[in-house]
Scaffold this active site. Sequence first.
Site, PDB file in Angstrom:
ATOM      1  CE  LYS A 262     -91.255   4.431  20.061  1.00 28.00           C
ATOM      2  NZ  LYS A 262     -92.025   3.170  19.879  1.00 28.00           N
TER       3      LYS A 262
ATOM      4  CG  ASP B 208     -95.579   3.259  18.197  1.00 31.71           C
ATOM      5  OD1 ASP B 208     -96.787   3.570  18.149  1.00 31.71           O
ATOM      6  OD2 ASP B 208     -94.870   3.468  19.201  1.00 31.71           O
TER       7      ASP B 208
ATOM      8  CE  LYS C  90     -93.851   5.089  22.632  1.00 29.79           C
ATOM      9  NZ  LYS C  90     -94.664   4.007  22.005  1.00 29.79           N
TER      10      LYS C  90
END
Length: 308
Positions: A208, A145, A244
């Site tokens: 995300k 991430d 996400k």
Amino acid sequence: MPLRLDLVEGQRANLSAIERRAATLAPRRSVKKEWQAAWLVRAIGLIDLTTLSGDDTPERVRRLCAKARNALRQDLVEALGLSGPVTTGAVCVYPTMVSTAVKALDGSGIPVASVATGFPAGLMPLKLRLEEIRYCVAEGAGEIDIVINRALVFDQDWQGLYDEVRQMREACGPAHLKTILATGDLKTLRNVARASMVCMMAGADFIKTSTGKEGVNAVLPVGLVMTRAIRAYEEETGVKVGFKPAGGISAAKDALIWMTLMKEELGNAWLKPDLFRFGASSLLGDIERQIEHFVTGRYSAAMRHAVA
């Protein structure tokens, strides 16, 4: 794919229309009774169970991994007639905790996700950010991430953003790349839409919303903009990109609303962990509590559930 500025600059965001659409999700779309229980069990498998605190320890990470392996209490698993333990989608930790998590999850099939690139600000030299990615992959992380450099978005430097994310994609090797836009910092929904498109062009497997450290994290209008960017990208390229939402999602009812958004905007394929995840630390506890209410008819105190 190569950067296409026409596709990036063609992204628009009608704020009033987006807010009206987002406002319809909670009151008009709901599931009840056994259907709600089924959706909540599905939601558990979509959680990136996360600990990203300054006081993280190896023991805390091992405890989190134990919960990820048995995310729903055994008596509830049996009451629902499920076969085998219910597990989360992944465990997300800081780079120095990756090896601990990998060992704790050995044999479970649950991947370890690691934040990287100077999380949460991302204000490190690019060389160091890339090296941090390689370190995490070498330690065993299957998902990375990363955070984007927000200054590139403010400057509308789409080529610069594309080049950085492309290099991060290459540094990930076999690991999946999730790009954190830190949408609470990007100021406008148009910036969110355009940054989403650039990151997908550069090879992001997921986009995300947030680090969880911004003043505003995962909110439905932002989620709607990002899911529609994903849809536009798929229509253009045929490639499915995951989504996400992270930060501030702590109630089971919120998880159901986000899942409704995915089903209506992108379809059932985005109700599976390879294309949708929640970034959360406390969500699992409330989901387990709601499932216990379905099974027993009574709400239990939160302290009766293992801390996630």
